[in-house]
Write a protein that holds these residues in place. Structure first.
Motif, PDB file in Angstrom:
ATOM      1  N   SER A  90      -5.067   9.136  -4.608  1.00 31.62           N
ATOM      2  CA  SER A  90      -4.912   7.868  -3.897  1.00 31.62           C
ATOM      3  C   SER A  90      -5.864   7.894  -2.711  1.00 31.62           C
ATOM      4  O   SER A  90      -5.985   8.922  -2.051  1.00 31.62           O
ATOM      5  N   ALA A 139       0.833  -1.205   0.000  1.00 32.20           N
ATOM      6  CA  ALA A 139       0.000   0.000   0.000  1.00 32.20           C
ATOM      7  C   ALA A 139       0.867   1.255   0.000  1.00 32.20           C
ATOM      8  O   ALA A 139       0.564   2.228  -0.711  1.00 32.20           O
ATOM      9  N   ASP A 186       0.638   3.895  -3.024  1.00 31.45           N
ATOM     10  CA  ASP A 186       0.301   5.274  -2.691  1.00 31.45           C
ATOM     11  C   ASP A 186       1.388   6.214  -3.219  1.00 31.45           C
ATOM     12  O   ASP A 186       1.086   7.253  -3.825  1.00 31.45           O
ATOM     13  N   LEU A 204      -5.800   1.426   0.985  1.00 33.04           N
ATOM     14  CA  LEU A 204      -5.133   0.505   0.064  1.00 33.04           C
ATOM     15  C   LEU A 204      -4.720  -0.778   0.790  1.00 33.04           C
ATOM     16  O   LEU A 204      -4.878  -1.875   0.247  1.00 33.04           O
TER      17      LEU A 204
END
Length: 168
Positions: free
Chosen positions: A36, A22, A26, A42
């Motif tokens: 994002s 993640a 990002d 995420l």
């Protein structure tokens, strides 16, 4: 592995890697000025995706400096699923050393292992570096043997209104 470094060890990620992946994804979007949902969102999504059969993530480096994310879908045009390379990212300071090529090769192998006969990649029109990278690795923009360009269209569906406003 053509174009890859011998020490570029790529491994399959699992749900425990979600936070590291993640952070990379990002950073990828932020580097290119794309929105994002943030690392926490995420990570939650990746954890769920990686626990199921519809996605595979690959990571290079310890700590991770690159990621490839594949999703799979059934299609009538092939016996196996079609693979989509949703993301391929290497942190800027580690680019041009073969890590992207190693991730791409590993993504192709993972797709083949799942029975995929086609790997699709969407590249932004202005991203000439990515276009050159994929072309250098044998990818074409369009269907092989056809001269017409292909275009990618999308539409965010979002939530549909409910209640009185939905009737107008």
């Amino acid at each position: 592995m053509s174009g890859s470094q011998p020490h570029a060890v790529v491994r399959r990620a699992d749900p425990a890697d979600a936070a590291a992946l993640a952070r990379l994804l990002d950073a990828f979007n932020r580097e290119f000025g794309e929105p994002s949902p943030g690392v926490a969102v995420l990570a939650r999504r990746l954890s769920t995706m990686l626990a199921g059969p519809a996605a595979v993530a690959l990571v290079v480096g310890d700590p991770a400096v690159g990621v490839a994310l594949l999703s799979f879908r059934a299609t009538v045009w092939w016996d196996g699923p079609t693979a989509l390379l949703e993301e391929l990212y290497v942190v800027p300071q580690r680019r041009n050393g073969g890590l992207g090529g190693a991730l791409l090769e590993a993504a192709e192998a993972a797709a083949r292992d799942r029975g995929a006969e086609l790997l699709e990649i969407n590249v932004d029109g202005e991203d000439a570096d990515a276009q050159r990278f994929y072309e250098r690795h044998g990818y074409v923009s369009g269907n092989p043997g056809q001269s017409e360009p292909q275009f990618y269209y999308s539409r965010e569906l979002g939530r549909q209104p409910s209640g009185p406003e939905a009737r107008h």
